[in-house]
Motif scaffolding. Sequence first.
Motif, PDB file in Angstrom:
ATOM      1  N   GLY A  93     116.903 -48.097 -42.593  1.00 30.18           N
ATOM      2  CA  GLY A  93     115.880 -48.498 -43.551  1.00 30.18           C
ATOM      3  C   GLY A  93     115.848 -50.002 -43.736  1.00 30.18           C
ATOM      4  O   GLY A  93     116.813 -50.702 -43.420  1.00 30.18           O
ATOM      5  N   PRO A  94     114.740 -50.501 -44.263  1.00 28.01           N
ATOM      6  CA  PRO A  94     114.544 -51.957 -44.339  1.00 28.01           C
ATOM      7  C   PRO A  94     115.453 -52.675 -45.329  1.00 28.01           C
ATOM      8  O   PRO A  94     115.686 -53.874 -45.185  1.00 28.01           O
ATOM      9  CB  PRO A  94     113.074 -52.099 -44.748  1.00 28.01           C
ATOM     10  N   ASP A  95     115.980 -51.966 -46.338  1.00 29.08           N
ATOM     11  CA  ASP A  95     116.789 -52.628 -47.366  1.00 29.08           C
ATOM     12  C   ASP A  95     118.292 -52.542 -47.125  1.00 29.08           C
ATOM     13  O   ASP A  95     119.073 -53.076 -47.918  1.00 29.08           O
ATOM     14  CB  ASP A  95     116.495 -52.001 -48.739  1.00 29.08           C
ATOM     15  N   HIS A  96     118.697 -51.882 -46.064  1.00 29.97           N
ATOM     16  CA  HIS A  96     120.134 -51.729 -45.811  1.00 29.97           C
ATOM     17  C   HIS A  96     120.715 -53.084 -45.377  1.00 29.97           C
ATOM     18  O   HIS A  96     120.127 -53.805 -44.573  1.00 29.97           O
ATOM     19  CB  HIS A  96     120.362 -50.684 -44.720  1.00 29.97           C
ATOM     20  N   PRO A  97     121.892 -53.456 -45.908  1.00 29.59           N
ATOM     21  CA  PRO A  97     122.490 -54.742 -45.525  1.00 29.59           C
ATOM     22  C   PRO A  97     122.671 -54.922 -44.011  1.00 29.59           C
ATOM     23  O   PRO A  97     122.516 -56.036 -43.509  1.00 29.59           O
ATOM     24  CB  PRO A  97     123.836 -54.730 -46.249  1.00 29.59           C
ATOM     25  N   GLU A  98     122.971 -53.854 -43.277  1.00 29.09           N
ATOM     26  CA  GLU A  98     123.119 -54.003 -41.823  1.00 29.09           C
ATOM     27  C   GLU A  98     121.777 -54.265 -41.145  1.00 29.09           C
ATOM     28  O   GLU A  98     121.721 -54.958 -40.132  1.00 29.09           O
ATOM     29  CB  GLU A  98     123.811 -52.779 -41.229  1.00 29.09           C
ATOM     30  N   THR A  99     120.696 -53.731 -41.711  1.00 34.03           N
ATOM     31  CA  THR A  99     119.358 -54.043 -41.185  1.00 34.03           C
ATOM     32  C   THR A  99     119.039 -55.508 -41.436  1.00 34.03           C
ATOM     33  O   THR A  99     118.517 -56.204 -40.553  1.00 34.03           O
ATOM     34  CB  THR A  99     118.291 -53.143 -41.829  1.00 34.03           C
ATOM     35  N   LEU A 100     119.364 -55.977 -42.626  1.00 29.70           N
ATOM     36  CA  LEU A 100     119.129 -57.390 -42.935  1.00 29.70           C
ATOM     37  C   LEU A 100     119.950 -58.287 -42.009  1.00 29.70           C
ATOM     38  O   LEU A 100     119.448 -59.300 -41.510  1.00 29.70           O
ATOM     39  CB  LEU A 100     119.455 -57.662 -44.403  1.00 29.70           C
ATOM     40  N   THR A 101     121.188 -57.904 -41.752  1.00 34.63           N
ATOM     41  CA  THR A 101     122.021 -58.664 -40.815  1.00 34.63           C
ATOM     42  C   THR A 101     121.412 -58.652 -39.419  1.00 34.63           C
ATOM     43  O   THR A 101     121.406 -59.679 -38.732  1.00 34.63           O
ATOM     44  CB  THR A 101     123.453 -58.104 -40.797  1.00 34.63           C
ATOM     45  N   SER A 102     120.881 -57.510 -39.001  1.00 37.34           N
ATOM     46  CA  SER A 102     120.266 -57.451 -37.665  1.00 37.34           C
ATOM     47  C   SER A 102     119.040 -58.353 -37.601  1.00 37.34           C
ATOM     48  O   SER A 102     118.770 -58.958 -36.559  1.00 37.34           O
ATOM     49  CB  SER A 102     119.927 -56.010 -37.269  1.00 37.34           C
ATOM     50  N   THR A 103     118.303 -58.480 -38.712  1.00 40.33           N
ATOM     51  CA  THR A 103     117.154 -59.389 -38.741  1.00 40.33           C
ATOM     52  C   THR A 103     117.615 -60.832 -38.631  1.00 40.33           C
ATOM     53  O   THR A 103     117.037 -61.626 -37.882  1.00 40.33           O
ATOM     54  CB  THR A 103     116.339 -59.180 -40.030  1.00 40.33           C
ATOM     55  N   MET A 104     118.674 -61.174 -39.372  1.00 37.79           N
ATOM     56  CA  MET A 104     119.206 -62.534 -39.313  1.00 37.79           C
ATOM     57  C   MET A 104     119.714 -62.849 -37.899  1.00 37.79           C
ATOM     58  O   MET A 104     119.456 -63.935 -37.360  1.00 37.79           O
ATOM     59  CB  MET A 104     120.325 -62.701 -40.344  1.00 37.79           C
ATOM     60  N   ASN A 105     120.404 -61.918 -37.288  1.00 36.55           N
ATOM     61  CA  ASN A 105     120.895 -62.124 -35.922  1.00 36.55           C
ATOM     62  C   ASN A 105     119.733 -62.263 -34.944  1.00 36.55           C
ATOM     63  O   ASN A 105     119.797 -63.076 -34.011  1.00 36.55           O
ATOM     64  CB  ASN A 105     121.799 -60.969 -35.502  1.00 36.55           C
ATOM     65  N   HIS A 106     118.691 -61.463 -35.146  1.00 38.25           N
ATOM     66  CA  HIS A 106     117.522 -61.567 -34.271  1.00 38.25           C
ATOM     67  C   HIS A 106     116.898 -62.955 -34.398  1.00 38.25           C
ATOM     68  O   HIS A 106     116.517 -63.560 -33.383  1.00 38.25           O
ATOM     69  CB  HIS A 106     116.507 -60.463 -34.582  1.00 38.25           C
TER      70      HIS A 106
END
Length: 177
Positions: A93-106
């Motif tokens: 999901g969009p609000d999960h911290p690991e999703t946010l980390t994947s966005t930052m890494n991207h």
Amino acid sequence: MAGPTSVSGPTHPDALNSASNYARDLRETGLLSEALEVLQETVQAFRDTTGKRHPAPLRAARNLSAVVRRLGRYAEARALSADIHDASMSVLGPDHPETLTSTMNHATDVVADGDLTEAVRLEREVHDEFVRVLGADHYDAIGCSSNLALDLREAGAEDEAGALHQDALPLCQRVPR
């Protein structure tokens, strides 16, 4: 597979997590080819064991993307991190911290691939989400703020970059990691 295994076998999730951590250590000590080999095997083993759309292979794949970027294969790292981001959105999901980390890494892979404008757009978006979900004083929000400020400065937005750094400094001084 090179690296650690557990008493439960080389494809047990604990052994695969250990292998991914081992590869991260290899990466940090500059043994990129070795890290790449371990991570390619680990990601595939995770996918064979848990399926492609499970958080565990996504974490290992994030490590793989970082190694590919460090090897200078920027377009490949960008494509890989885009896939990881999309899968994270779907699985976590969009609000999960690991999703946010994947966005930052991207965003890191996007800027390494030479697209500063798109990286800044992604970093603004994920920074706002980190602050909304975790709070402005969370270390991931502060790290994202720093990345955004560096890229804003490179893009010529020096005043905005300076303001972000100035806002982040007191938070960095009081937030334990």
